[in-house]
Design a protein around this motif. Structure first.
Motif, PDB file in Angstrom:
ATOM      1  N   SER A 102      93.110  46.171  10.947  1.00  0.00           N
ATOM      2  CA  SER A 102      91.798  46.792  10.816  1.00  0.00           C
ATOM      3  C   SER A 102      91.534  47.840  11.895  1.00  0.00           C
ATOM      4  N   SER A 103      92.208  47.737  13.034  1.00  0.00           N
ATOM      5  CA  SER A 103      91.989  48.797  14.040  1.00  0.00           C
ATOM      6  C   SER A 103      92.508  50.131  13.506  1.00  0.00           C
ATOM      7  N   MET A 104      93.545  50.067  12.716  1.00  0.00           N
ATOM      8  CA  MET A 104      94.071  51.290  12.127  1.00  0.00           C
ATOM      9  C   MET A 104      93.113  51.832  11.061  1.00  0.00           C
ATOM     10  N   THR A 105      92.486  50.918  10.337  1.00  0.00           N
ATOM     11  CA  THR A 105      91.474  51.341   9.352  1.00  0.00           C
ATOM     12  C   THR A 105      90.339  52.093  10.040  1.00  0.00           C
ATOM     13  N   ALA A 106      89.931  51.601  11.182  1.00  0.00           N
ATOM     14  CA  ALA A 106      88.821  52.241  11.900  1.00  0.00           C
ATOM     15  C   ALA A 106      89.175  53.668  12.286  1.00  0.00           C
ATOM     16  N   SER A 107      90.383  53.839  12.770  1.00  0.00           N
ATOM     17  CA  SER A 107      90.815  55.184  13.164  1.00  0.00           C
ATOM     18  C   SER A 107      90.925  56.097  11.944  1.00  0.00           C
ATOM     19  N   ILE A 108      91.443  55.563  10.849  1.00  0.00           N
ATOM     20  CA  ILE A 108      91.545  56.330   9.605  1.00  0.00           C
ATOM     21  C   ILE A 108      90.158  56.764   9.127  1.00  0.00           C
ATOM     22  N   GLU A 109      89.227  55.829   9.172  1.00  0.00           N
ATOM     23  CA  GLU A 109      87.872  56.148   8.720  1.00  0.00           C
ATOM     24  C   GLU A 109      87.263  57.263   9.555  1.00  0.00           C
ATOM     25  N   ARG A 110      87.485  57.192  10.856  1.00  0.00           N
ATOM     26  CA  ARG A 110      86.957  58.224  11.764  1.00  0.00           C
ATOM     27  C   ARG A 110      87.501  59.591  11.357  1.00  0.00           C
ATOM     28  N   CYS A 111      88.797  59.657  11.114  1.00  0.00           N
ATOM     29  CA  CYS A 111      89.417  60.942  10.767  1.00  0.00           C
ATOM     30  C   CYS A 111      88.958  61.452   9.407  1.00  0.00           C
ATOM     31  N   ALA A 112      88.774  60.551   8.473  1.00  0.00           N
ATOM     32  CA  ALA A 112      88.325  60.964   7.140  1.00  0.00           C
ATOM     33  C   ALA A 112      86.880  61.461   7.193  1.00  0.00           C
ATOM     34  N   ARG A 113      86.052  60.717   7.915  1.00  0.00           N
ATOM     35  CA  ARG A 113      84.633  61.117   8.010  1.00  0.00           C
ATOM     36  C   ARG A 113      84.473  62.460   8.712  1.00  0.00           C
ATOM     37  N   ALA A 114      85.358  62.731   9.655  1.00  0.00           N
ATOM     38  CA  ALA A 114      85.230  63.977  10.439  1.00  0.00           C
ATOM     39  C   ALA A 114      85.352  65.214   9.564  1.00  0.00           C
ATOM     40  N   VAL A 115      85.974  65.102   8.400  1.00  0.00           N
ATOM     41  CA  VAL A 115      86.169  66.289   7.565  1.00  0.00           C
ATOM     42  C   VAL A 115      85.351  66.254   6.273  1.00  0.00           C
ATOM     43  N   ALA A 116      84.630  65.162   6.038  1.00  0.00           N
ATOM     44  CA  ALA A 116      83.852  65.074   4.804  1.00  0.00           C
ATOM     45  C   ALA A 116      82.593  65.939   4.901  1.00  0.00           C
ATOM     46  N   ALA A 117      82.125  66.416   3.759  1.00  0.00           N
ATOM     47  CA  ALA A 117      80.906  67.222   3.724  1.00  0.00           C
ATOM     48  C   ALA A 117      79.689  66.326   3.964  1.00  0.00           C
ATOM     49  N   PRO A 118      78.565  66.914   4.351  1.00  0.00           N
ATOM     50  CA  PRO A 118      77.363  66.124   4.669  1.00  0.00           C
ATOM     51  C   PRO A 118      77.030  65.074   3.606  1.00  0.00           C
ATOM     52  N   GLY A 119      76.988  65.445   2.347  1.00  0.00           N
ATOM     53  CA  GLY A 119      76.564  64.481   1.326  1.00  0.00           C
ATOM     54  C   GLY A 119      77.597  63.446   0.924  1.00  0.00           C
ATOM     55  N   THR A 120      78.774  63.514   1.489  1.00  0.00           N
ATOM     56  CA  THR A 120      79.847  62.628   1.024  1.00  0.00           C
ATOM     57  C   THR A 120      79.888  61.340   1.842  1.00  0.00           C
ATOM     58  N   VAL A 121      79.868  60.208   1.146  1.00  0.00           N
ATOM     59  CA  VAL A 121      79.982  58.910   1.824  1.00  0.00           C
ATOM     60  C   VAL A 121      81.450  58.501   1.848  1.00  0.00           C
ATOM     61  N   VAL A 122      81.979  58.295   3.037  1.00  0.00           N
ATOM     62  CA  VAL A 122      83.368  57.880   3.166  1.00  0.00           C
ATOM     63  C   VAL A 122      83.415  56.460   3.731  1.00  0.00           C
ATOM     64  N   GLU A 123      84.064  55.558   3.014  1.00  0.00           N
ATOM     65  CA  GLU A 123      84.234  54.201   3.526  1.00  0.00           C
ATOM     66  C   GLU A 123      85.712  53.862   3.539  1.00  0.00           C
ATOM     67  N   ALA A 124      86.189  53.384   4.646  1.00  0.00           N
ATOM     68  CA  ALA A 124      87.578  52.936   4.693  1.00  0.00           C
ATOM     69  C   ALA A 124      87.600  51.421   4.587  1.00  0.00           C
ATOM     70  N   VAL A 125      88.544  50.895   3.823  1.00  0.00           N
ATOM     71  CA  VAL A 125      88.672  49.440   3.679  1.00  0.00           C
ATOM     72  C   VAL A 125      90.093  49.018   4.039  1.00  0.00           C
ATOM     73  N   THR A 126      90.196  47.783   4.489  1.00  0.00           N
ATOM     74  CA  THR A 126      91.488  47.235   4.899  1.00  0.00           C
ATOM     75  C   THR A 126      92.023  46.312   3.811  1.00  0.00           C
ATOM     76  N   ASN A 127      93.293  46.459   3.525  1.00  0.00           N
ATOM     77  CA  ASN A 127      93.970  45.561   2.585  1.00  0.00           C
ATOM     78  C   ASN A 127      93.862  44.127   3.100  1.00  0.00           C
ATOM     79  N   THR A 128      93.550  43.187   2.229  1.00  0.00           N
ATOM     80  CA  THR A 128      93.392  41.795   2.678  1.00  0.00           C
ATOM     81  C   THR A 128      94.623  40.938   2.397  1.00  0.00           C
ATOM     82  N   MET A 129      95.609  41.504   1.729  1.00  0.00           N
ATOM     83  CA  MET A 129      96.838  40.724   1.507  1.00  0.00           C
ATOM     84  C   MET A 129      98.018  41.675   1.624  1.00  0.00           C
ATOM     85  N   GLY A 130      98.887  41.421   2.596  1.00  0.00           N
ATOM     86  CA  GLY A 130     100.021  42.319   2.750  1.00  0.00           C
ATOM     87  C   GLY A 130     100.489  42.387   4.181  1.00  0.00           C
ATOM     88  N   PRO A 131     101.280  43.377   4.496  1.00  0.00           N
ATOM     89  CA  PRO A 131     101.914  43.460   5.817  1.00  0.00           C
ATOM     90  C   PRO A 131     101.000  44.104   6.864  1.00  0.00           C
TER      91      PRO A 131
END
Lengths: 241, 241, 241, 241, 241, 241
Positions: D12-41
């Motif tokens: 999930s720490s990687m998800t947080a960083s990904i979300e930060r980077c995605a949000r930094a480039v999204a337009a004002p009206g765009t909602v960006v949510e990053a989610v973490t896989n709950t089953m896997g490596p």
């Protein structure tokens, strides 16, 4: 400047027609001689025929080198033995499929090949691929007319119709004739079909002549250097170098 | 038979050298005239130069058609405006990169291009791809000698060295000269480098001559038919057809 | 953020429609200005038109750089002058064919292009090849409707029918509109055809905007660095850099 | 406009960083949510990891559809499960390798990928081939830094050095970051390396946003239609549709 | 010599038929065991099904390694999880599409694939591309018969007719059966269609057996070395290595 | 089941070694006989040698058909006469380059070929291209050891060193032995080099055996049907069919 045109099959009437077509496009100072293979098939219509035409064809290259030929045309659309011939010759060697395909590529976006037996279409596509012309070769169309019946006046109309169909089906800009035996139909078909029609015998002759004018010959390094001396045995003992 | 060789840049000393090389390989009956672009860059070393050389080059094709030229060579290795010129001309039009690459393909398995500025290498690779010669074009090597300094005797040795390095690095069988301004170095480099060296000016001249001998011209159907009449405005109003 | 959309032809009514389509997809803070080429053809329907549209188009890029444009769209499906424009601009430059083809590639396995004159199909295939999208471009279909008749309400149905036929013949997942003049038909065709329809004007606008948001611009090294300064003469003397 | 960014690994720490980077480039009206896989490596560094990350990733797409997400980014450079996700979603789904490679293609002639473990290079080349970007992808360079050590400040310099070496070795115009975990190094590396550096998380976010603005979604025909209903058993019984 | 054939779907009647076909071609000393996936879809007809079949399939490879299997066949024409399985196994692992396509390539110039749902055709073409067999794969033809209805005697005739149509339309020399569920139709179709018919289950079995005889196994270097140990969580926690 | 392995050169000591290697991998019930070409070169090291080995090789296929051989291996890495042999035989015919390259493709991402004279490398690359294995063939490395010196114990170390260098330079996962004369070095090299080493003689033998087990033979339609009957003259008169 002496250009030797080798007919890889053993049918001398076809050699005569090939020689006529090659001479028609040679420059004044250029001597063009066509020779007939003395060992091999009467016509080339299979991989088997193609393979067995090669020893006699190579013997003609060796003889040509001894007799001072400057360059060679291999006058069968399968371009049999091309790379081996290139090893043997000091000067340029071109196959008629090779020459015709590159020539047709200068005339428009794509060409269709019209040929004799449909079973040779795969080999023609392999050659297009090898020469880098696959993107321009929009189709290969067999007429199932055997090579040795091409000089029957009745087949001219069939071939013209096959050319017209090919142009329509492939949306092609030009026709490439898929057999040395079609060389003397070139003018007739050009008139009938309405797009440029490329005969490889003529195309290869002017290209070999051009390479000689430019002073270019095959590279002597590596793959196309003279083959290493080697003992041959059996029927082919005479091919020992 | 009249072949017009168009130098797409505006440097007439280069045109003179190009004309000399083209005439040296033409057949006795062939008239070769080289003309200089009257609007455009002094040399072509970028996509920008290439693009801006084209209108003047096309004006020379239009003028050639009016004056009875039978075929054309575009004497710049970027082959600028080739397809547009092919639309305008009734007879064959060849670019020198196109002619040189196909020619080099007949000499062995692969060639190296040695050219002027390294920034043009990508465009040369694009052309190799377009002509189906990508598999034979083993490398494009910039020397970073500007086009207009090619006639400085001091650069000959640098180019020879670049050719030798290219042959060694690429394992190539031949060199293709990547600039019309190198045409008159062809003999010198052939001697120095020890593999066939192909100059596109000569290669294109003999090929256009060959196509004319064969009676072949561009296909008049579809893509390369004469462009539809159209109003042009502004500086280029004179190009209205 | 200022994006300049250049219409490479000289027809200002088409520029107005292009601007409308580009503005419709731009983000609130983005300023989109469309400009009309002031020297060149009224429409682009041949290689000749394409080539002659480029100098005026490049003049608009130069002017845009002086006036502070951040990125550019070249609004003609032939993507004329794209690489030269990329040399001149500091920021991103996209052609509408490039943008539309990459966009359509995200929507399914393959797309069909529906365009104006059939003679431009070869060029569209060349672009697909150049951009790496040849495997996704299942067909290019000409309607033979001239560019300047696209705003005739009667042609809408013809184009819709061509799109439906293309989808059926190619088994494609999406339609790419093959002319900037079709941009305002995008919604209509989406409804009529039942697969996603991609207009390059909109696609290029959002992609340039996206690149600017990401802080990305063309690489300044080598091939796409600013062109070297050069003397231009004749009609194009004003293009000297 | 809601964009869901799925981190296919379970860190999930990687998800947080990904979300930060995605949000930094999204337009004002765009909602960006990053989610973490709950089953896997915990990280994806092999074909095995890649394959096992997919079920959880697809569960997030199903959940996103239920919760009204409009489009998706798959934030792992192997683009795991991309085609399956495209079947499930109504709107656009992009992988970060796909987005980054297409984006880098707009910036120059070629790019280098710099990634984590060298063993993933083959898969990256396969993706370049699949997306049509093989001609632009000049090299894939492993650093053998494990994914979960990318946030160690000490590795930044190693990665910068790998980028510089890649640019020199490949003659590339841009760098593509070969791991979602490198997203927040993008600015640092741009400064250090001196060519454009493309982070796929940002690139995919602006591209999905762009597709949504254009009203484009995956084609609903054939291959990417919703998968046929099917019984699932065992641990994956919950995936029955 | 023990070869394990994994049926990636959960339908045990299909496993029984697969086992029969594999055993029919194994050499006397070879032990062939077919196993059924215990978690996943009842049949594989979409990218979604394909992706979700993989974890259970990989569990069978892990189990096979523990139980001393020497090589593996993945008996679904999508070759799901092939590369991940290759990482896990010490010996050879082949997919049935991979085996069938290479086998058919030995029989003539080109083959047609006849399969179940048309929506899987794109994936089959992707596999042909990946294996280098794209030039031989002349077409992929869906019958839209669901996998689990293949054992209905009434569909045999439909499939035979699809094979005959494919041969005629593609001009192909052989048929490749596009589903493990068709394996036991191989003899019937050979008789009906008149060209060689290749079933991947048999083809992969003899090829794995051949590789084992030759003492060949996957390379242990780099990409296909055992995957690095990694923590798995959630439903797949048991997959931790 | 009778498999005939044809040594296309005339050196019987090499035939004996080939037979040993083929028999070592055949199943108990399979009869393997190796035969020596009775007309042709002592070894095959050029296109010339390759071409002249073919007639004698084809005579062996004809003889094999008469004597009830079920399938054939052509035991020279140039795969001479493969397509012609396929026309003649009722059962399967494989070349050792073809078999080895496809086999190596199952073992990892890429292989290197290590061969005798460097001048044959181009032909090996042509074969890789023809068989669809060009993407896996990462390099062809000549050792310049003549074929007939391969059984000198002193060259074993040189070849092992060439294999190690090839693996390092190409980053390959496997070695393909580029000459039938290397077949009995396979075990030694496997131990020395540390990656799988593929000998085409063994690979082709198990593959032909596998095809026979599957009941597959070459397609009898079109290109590979029996060649049409034809008159042969001169030295090759005996080849008339």
């Amino acid at each position: 400047m002496k250009i030797r045109v080798v007919n890889p099959n053993t049918t001398s009437s076809m050699t005569a027609s090939i020689e006529r077509c090659a001479r028609a496009v040679a420059a004044p100072g250029t001597v063009v001689e066509a020779v007939t293979n003395t060992m091999g098939p009467a016509s080339i219509e299979s991989h088997y025929d193609d393979a067995l035409a090669v020893p006699g064809l190579l013997a003609e290259i060796v003889r040509g080198e001894a007799e001072g030929a400057d360059g060679y045309v291999i006058a069968c659309f399968g371009d049999p033995g091309l790379y081996a011939a290139r090893e043997l010759a000091r000067g340029p060697v071109l196959g008629i499929a090779e020459a015709a395909m590159h020539t047709a590529g200068f005339l428009g976006r794509g060409f269709s090949v019209v040929t004799t037996l449909g079973r040779t279409a795969g080999h023609a596509m392999d050659l297009a691929e090898r020469y880098g012309m696959r993107h321009s070769c929009l189709g290969v169309h067999g007429t199932d007319i055997p090579v040795l019946e091409l000089d029957d006046p009745k087949v001219r109309g069939v071939i013209a119709e096959a050319c017209r169909s090919a142009v329509a089906a492939d949306g092609s800009d030009a026709i490439v004739l898929g057999c040395a035996g079609m060389a003397d139909l070139c003018d007739y078909l050009t008139t009938e079909v309405g797009v440029p029609v490329v005969d490889g015998v003529g195309a290869a002759t002017v290209m070999v002549q051009g390479l000689l004018t430019l002073g270019l010959r095959k590279s002597g390094r590596g793959e196309f250097a003279a083959p290493p001396p080697k003992q041959y045995t059996g029927l082919l003992a005479g091919f020992t170098r």
